[in-house]
Every structure is written in structure tokens, then in C-alpha cells.
Write a protein that holds these residues in place. Sequence first.
Motif, mmCIF file in Angstrom:
data_model
loop_
_atom_site.group_PDB
_atom_site.id
_atom_site.type_symbol
_atom_site.label_atom_id
_atom_site.label_comp_id
_atom_site.label_asym_id
_atom_site.label_seq_id
_atom_site.Cartn_x
_atom_site.Cartn_y
_atom_site.Cartn_z
ATOM 1 N N GLU A 177 51.146 25.264 44.931
ATOM 2 C CA GLU A 177 50.374 24.824 43.759
ATOM 3 C C GLU A 177 48.991 25.468 43.749
ATOM 4 N N GLU A 178 48.337 25.494 44.897
ATOM 5 C CA GLU A 178 47.013 26.117 44.987
ATOM 6 C C GLU A 178 47.084 27.604 44.700
ATOM 7 N N ARG A 179 48.105 28.251 45.231
ATOM 8 C CA ARG A 179 48.256 29.689 45.014
ATOM 9 C C ARG A 179 48.436 30.000 43.530
ATOM 10 N N GLU A 180 49.206 29.178 42.845
ATOM 11 C CA GLU A 180 49.430 29.383 41.416
ATOM 12 C C GLU A 180 48.142 29.162 40.629
ATOM 13 N N GLU A 181 47.360 28.158 41.007
ATOM 14 C CA GLU A 181 46.104 27.884 40.318
ATOM 15 C C GLU A 181 45.123 29.040 40.465
ATOM 16 N N TRP A 182 45.017 29.594 41.669
ATOM 17 C CA TRP A 182 44.110 30.718 41.887
ATOM 18 C C TRP A 182 44.620 31.977 41.190
ATOM 19 N N ARG A 183 45.925 32.150 41.208
ATOM 20 C CA ARG A 183 46.518 33.318 40.558
ATOM 21 C C ARG A 183 46.196 33.333 39.065
ATOM 22 N N GLU A 184 46.250 32.185 38.436
ATOM 23 C CA GLU A 184 45.999 32.111 37.000
ATOM 24 C C GLU A 184 44.563 32.465 36.633
ATOM 25 N N LEU A 185 43.667 32.428 37.612
ATOM 26 C CA LEU A 185 42.258 32.747 37.360
ATOM 27 C C LEU A 185 41.958 34.239 37.457
ATOM 28 N N ILE A 186 42.913 35.010 37.968
ATOM 29 C CA ILE A 186 42.674 36.432 38.202
ATOM 30 C C ILE A 186 42.275 37.194 36.927
ATOM 31 N N PRO A 187 43.029 37.098 35.832
ATOM 32 C CA PRO A 187 42.652 37.884 34.646
ATOM 33 C C PRO A 187 41.234 37.592 34.154
ATOM 34 N N GLU A 188 40.862 36.327 34.093
ATOM 35 C CA GLU A 188 39.512 35.979 33.641
ATOM 36 C C GLU A 188 38.457 36.487 34.615
ATOM 37 N N SER A 189 38.721 36.360 35.911
ATOM 38 C CA SER A 189 37.765 36.828 36.903
ATOM 39 C C SER A 189 37.521 38.332 36.760
ATOM 40 N N VAL A 190 38.592 39.082 36.605
ATOM 41 C CA VAL A 190 38.460 40.534 36.516
ATOM 42 C C VAL A 190 37.740 40.950 35.233
ATOM 43 N N SER A 191 38.078 40.318 34.119
ATOM 44 C CA SER A 191 37.418 40.675 32.863
ATOM 45 C C SER A 191 35.931 40.315 32.899
ATOM 46 N N ARG A 192 35.586 39.218 33.552
ATOM 47 C CA ARG A 192 34.173 38.851 33.669
ATOM 48 C C ARG A 192 33.435 39.770 34.625
ATOM 49 N N LEU A 193 34.102 40.240 35.665
ATOM 50 C CA LEU A 193 33.491 41.233 36.552
ATOM 51 C C LEU A 193 33.227 42.527 35.786
ATOM 52 N N TYR A 194 34.133 42.884 34.894
ATOM 53 C CA TYR A 194 33.919 44.069 34.063
ATOM 54 C C TYR A 194 32.634 43.928 33.268
ATOM 55 N N ARG A 195 32.448 42.786 32.647
ATOM 56 C CA ARG A 195 31.251 42.581 31.828
ATOM 57 C C ARG A 195 29.996 42.500 32.704
ATOM 58 N N TYR A 196 30.130 41.932 33.884
ATOM 59 C CA TYR A 196 28.972 41.822 34.779
ATOM 60 C C TYR A 196 28.456 43.203 35.169
ATOM 61 N N TRP A 197 29.378 44.119 35.483
ATOM 62 C CA TRP A 197 28.981 45.432 35.960
ATOM 63 C C TRP A 197 28.819 46.459 34.854
ATOM 64 N N LEU A 198 29.088 46.097 33.613
ATOM 65 C CA LEU A 198 29.012 47.055 32.503
ATOM 66 C C LEU A 198 27.641 47.734 32.402
ATOM 67 N N PRO A 199 26.524 47.001 32.513
ATOM 68 C CA PRO A 199 25.216 47.684 32.430
ATOM 69 C C PRO A 199 25.029 48.726 33.533
ATOM 70 N N SER A 200 25.523 48.456 34.717
ATOM 71 C CA SER A 200 25.400 49.417 35.819
ATOM 72 C C SER A 200 26.178 50.686 35.538
ATOM 73 N N ARG A 201 27.419 50.529 35.038
ATOM 74 C CA ARG A 201 28.230 51.710 34.752
ATOM 75 C C ARG A 201 27.657 52.507 33.589
ATOM 76 N N SER A 202 27.059 51.818 32.616
ATOM 77 C CA SER A 202 26.538 52.482 31.426
ATOM 78 C C SER A 202 25.360 53.390 31.756
ATOM 79 N N GLN A 203 24.691 53.135 32.862
ATOM 80 C CA GLN A 203 23.527 53.929 33.249
ATOM 81 C C GLN A 203 23.917 55.172 34.044
ATOM 82 N N GLN A 204 25.205 55.345 34.343
ATOM 83 C CA GLN A 204 25.637 56.477 35.162
ATOM 84 C C GLN A 204 26.161 57.619 34.300
#
Length: 204
Positions: A177-204
Motif C-alpha cells: 500500500e505504501e509503495r503504491e501511494e509513493w508511486r502515484e506521486l512520481i509524475p507530480e514530483s517530476v513535473s514540479r522538479l522540472y518547473r523548479y529547475w526551469l530558471p536554471s536551465r533557461s540561463q544556460q
Amino acid sequence: MTSSDDLFQSLSSEELDELEDFLLLDTHDDKSMTLDMLDGFLAALAVGPSLITPSEWLPMVLDVEGEAPPSFSSPEQGARMTGLIVRYMNSVVSVFDADPESYSPLFDQCVFGDPEEEELAVKAWALGFILGMELRWDDWLPVFDALNAEGDAEAHLLTPIFLLSGTDENMPELNDEEREEWRELIPESVSRLYRYWLPSRSQQ
């Protein structure tokens, strides 16, 4: 269509199967990534703080330690497989450029024969993502100290990835059950990491 255009064409299901079969060849001595690991690895490269050239990350696909140059049975095989991997990378990047919230890891797009096979695929994806981070680990460090607008630690975005990778021996083993709950968070986590690092990548 030009050869440049070809490199931005998404892989068909048949081409994904072809790439997976190649990665599983015995000649790689179990050093190459699986397709799920590659998917996580490329996701980390696509969303991370630094732009990394294929000449640096491609060798790791066939040797996760990056110690040996890619080995192919022929120049034709080398060109074919390198082309498929680069196209795979470009397709991952295009998803985030077009709509980060639509990102779906490979394991969410597959049907598995049994729960153990599925668990291994998720773990491989998470390990691949961490390998991608390790290419520029120092550049990733700021996220561990950053706070979002609500004052919450941004590092929590990485929690599902590290937990599912099983790399922390101090963490208790997850139940289904815990594994499934964490797994379901992966897409949102990755998309938010993309937005977090977007300013850094844009400066390169």
C-alpha cells in the motif's frame, strides 16, 4: 523530412521493444540500463538544473558506471541504437516543454505480468533517475535546502524517488500500500522538479 527532424520523432512501440532487446543483450555483461532505468535516467536529465550533452550521458546507458565506451557489433548497430536513444531523450524533453503535467513514467504505461515485475520496473526507474542526478550532483544540492511558497521543503519532491529506489538501507521496507501511494506521486514530483529547475536551465 531531414535527418535532424528524424531525431525528434517519437519511438514507436516496435522501436521501444527493439531498444529494450538491445539493452538486455548478454554482451553488455549486466552493466547496461534496462529500459525502465533509462526512462528514469532521461527524466532526470530532462528536468534537472544542468544541460548535459549526449557525449557525456550516452556512455552510461551501456555501462552505468560510465567506465567503458559504448560497444556495438557494427557501425550500423551503433548508429541505429544511438539514434533510438537520442530520439527517446528528445521525446522525453518534448513532453516537459509542451505540458509538464502530462508526464507519465514508462512503468505507468505498461502492463505487467505480476506484482514483482512491476515493483522491479518502478525501482529501476527510480535508480535511473538518481543516476541522472549524480551526473550533476552538486548542481542538484540547492533543492535540498530550498523552500516553496508555502514554506515547505522542496526536497520532499525527491522523497518518492529515493524511497522507491531502495537505496537507503536505513529506511524501513515499504508495504504494498505504501509503495503504491509513493508511486502515484512520481509524475507530480517530476513535473514540479522540472518547473523548479526551469530558471536554471533557461540561463544556460
